[in-house]
Design a protein around this motif. Structure first.
Motif, PDB file in Angstrom:
ATOM      1  N   THR A  10       0.859  -1.204   0.137  1.00 36.61           N
ATOM      2  CA  THR A  10      -0.030  -0.044  -0.007  1.00 36.61           C
ATOM      3  C   THR A  10       1.003   1.311   0.137  1.00 36.61           C
ATOM      4  N   ALA A  11       0.399   2.334  -0.048  1.00 37.78           N
ATOM      5  CA  ALA A  11       1.103   3.592  -0.179  1.00 37.78           C
ATOM      6  C   ALA A  11       1.636   4.058   1.307  1.00 37.78           C
ATOM      7  N   ALA A  12       2.863   4.551   1.274  1.00 37.40           N
ATOM      8  CA  ALA A  12       3.745   4.885   2.377  1.00 37.40           C
ATOM      9  C   ALA A  12       2.940   5.814   3.412  1.00 37.40           C
ATOM     10  N   ASP A  13       1.713   6.645   2.779  1.00 39.22           N
ATOM     11  CA  ASP A  13       0.976   7.465   3.654  1.00 39.22           C
ATOM     12  C   ASP A  13      -0.367   7.013   3.856  1.00 39.22           C
ATOM     13  N   ALA A  14      -0.842   5.758   3.383  1.00 41.62           N
ATOM     14  CA  ALA A  14      -2.006   5.272   3.460  1.00 41.62           C
ATOM     15  C   ALA A  14      -2.634   5.357   4.885  1.00 41.62           C
ATOM     16  N   PRO A  15      -3.973   5.770   4.576  1.00 39.60           N
ATOM     17  CA  PRO A  15      -4.654   6.205   6.040  1.00 39.60           C
ATOM     18  C   PRO A  15      -4.842   4.837   6.905  1.00 39.60           C
ATOM     19  N   THR A  19       1.692  -1.895   8.361  1.00 39.47           N
ATOM     20  CA  THR A  19       3.060  -1.788   8.730  1.00 39.47           C
ATOM     21  C   THR A  19       3.982  -1.209   7.811  1.00 39.47           C
ATOM     22  N   GLY A  20       4.837  -0.359   8.203  1.00 38.36           N
ATOM     23  CA  GLY A  20       5.734   0.414   7.374  1.00 38.36           C
ATOM     24  C   GLY A  20       5.240   1.580   6.808  1.00 38.36           C
ATOM     25  N   GLY A  21       5.986   2.186   5.886  1.00 39.22           N
ATOM     26  CA  GLY A  21       5.604   3.535   5.479  1.00 39.22           C
ATOM     27  C   GLY A  21       5.892   4.629   6.259  1.00 39.22           C
ATOM     28  N   LEU A  22       5.099   5.775   6.512  1.00 36.84           N
ATOM     29  CA  LEU A  22       5.355   6.916   7.153  1.00 36.84           C
ATOM     30  C   LEU A  22       4.369   7.067   8.225  1.00 36.84           C
ATOM     31  N   PRO A  23       4.968   7.502   9.420  1.00 40.00           N
ATOM     32  CA  PRO A  23       4.061   7.657  10.529  1.00 40.00           C
ATOM     33  C   PRO A  23       3.091   8.905  10.326  1.00 40.00           C
ATOM     34  N   LEU A  24       1.784   8.841  10.417  1.00 35.86           N
ATOM     35  CA  LEU A  24       1.074  10.162  10.355  1.00 35.86           C
ATOM     36  C   LEU A  24       1.112  10.767  11.662  1.00 35.86           C
ATOM     37  N   VAL A  25       1.349  11.860  11.997  1.00 39.29           N
ATOM     38  CA  VAL A  25       1.749  12.684  13.092  1.00 39.29           C
ATOM     39  C   VAL A  25       1.529  13.970  13.293  1.00 39.29           C
ATOM     40  N   PRO A  26       1.133  14.690  14.438  1.00 37.84           N
ATOM     41  CA  PRO A  26       0.588  15.961  14.539  1.00 37.84           C
ATOM     42  C   PRO A  26       1.758  16.926  14.246  1.00 37.84           C
ATOM     43  N   ALA A  27       1.140  18.164  14.016  1.00 36.95           N
ATOM     44  CA  ALA A  27       2.400  19.384  13.888  1.00 36.95           C
ATOM     45  C   ALA A  27       3.125  19.307  15.069  1.00 36.95           C
ATOM     46  N   LEU A  87      -3.351  15.011  11.152  1.00 39.69           N
ATOM     47  CA  LEU A  87      -2.274  14.149  11.178  1.00 39.69           C
ATOM     48  C   LEU A  87      -1.696  14.149   9.515  1.00 39.69           C
ATOM     49  N   ALA A  88      -0.285  14.463   9.600  1.00 33.90           N
ATOM     50  CA  ALA A  88       0.628  14.569   8.322  1.00 33.90           C
ATOM     51  C   ALA A  88       1.753  13.454   8.269  1.00 33.90           C
ATOM     52  N   PRO A  89       2.123  12.974   7.004  1.00 30.20           N
ATOM     53  CA  PRO A  89       3.209  12.075   6.980  1.00 30.20           C
ATOM     54  C   PRO A  89       4.512  12.810   7.572  1.00 30.20           C
ATOM     55  N   ALA A  90       5.235  12.142   8.491  1.00 36.89           N
ATOM     56  CA  ALA A  90       6.667  12.628   9.393  1.00 36.89           C
ATOM     57  C   ALA A  90       7.627  12.615   8.224  1.00 36.89           C
TER      58      ALA A  90
END
Ligand SMILES: [Zn+2]
Ligand SMILES: [Zn+2]
Length: 183
Positions: A10-15, A19-27, A87-90
């Motif tokens: 799946t995509a690295a920023d999939a909601p 497992t894996g990809g980028l963490p979705l994190v707050p500002a 949340l946005a990708p870190a």
């Protein structure tokens, strides 16, 4: 309770759970470092829950050296971001000595019952302890934490030892998470 079945790339920023990809994190998020060796931690899992969004990190420097299996050892870190938090990708730190991202991003398909896809974890229910139960105390209020999710070793580079299981716990009042693994 629902199962997590291996859902394929799946995509690295999939909601969805993965497992894996980028963490979705707050500002303002600061990438966690290992308290034992100071390396940036490896992001392993993004798990949306009904009471927030969890992000799980483990130290992958010289695997086996740092106590990544302990809930309170500082060689792993689990976050629970409150529901509704934007949340946005870190951006992952680029460290020459230690990976901070897994080589692949794999969807964890939520399902009510097993099918022909490998089962790679579950959300809710009860943990399948391999060793004695180790329910962490909340770092905020010291109460026993609530079991939130379980993850299995898979072929994506996560290392919970031989046939290990990772356990995510949360405290709803404190909006905190903790992670440990056993094998
Ligand atoms: Zn470490
Ligand atoms: Zn608490």
């Amino acid at each position: 309770m629902h199962l997590l079945l291996q859902g394929g790339p799946t995509a690295a920023d999939a909601p969805g759970p993965r497992t894996g990809g980028l963490p979705l994190v707050p500002a303002g998020f600061a990438w966690p470092h290992c308290r034992e060796c100071d390396s940036p931690l490896l992001f392993i899992a993004h798990l949306p829950l009904d009471h927030g969004t969890a992000a799980v990190f483990l130290c992958d420097f010289d695997p086996g050296m740092c106590d990544t299996w302990l809930a309170d050892g500082g060689a792993n870190h689990a976050y629970l971001f409150p529901p509704g938090t934007p949340l946005a990708p870190a951006a992952a730190p680029d460290d020459p000595n230690v990976p901070t991202l897994l080589p692949t991003t794999t969807a964890l398909h939520p399902a009510d019952r097993p099918d022909d896809r490998p089962e790679v974890g579950r959300v809710g229910g009860a943990p399948d302890w391999i060793q004695d139960p180790e329910i962490p105390a909340c770092p905020g209020c010291a109460a026993p934490m609530e079991f939130a999710a379980q993850l299995e070793n898979d072929d994506t580079g996560i290392n919970f030892g031989d046939d290990g299981l990772g356990y995510l716990f949360t405290c709803r009042p404190c909006v905190r998470a903790a992670f440990l693994w056993q094998c």
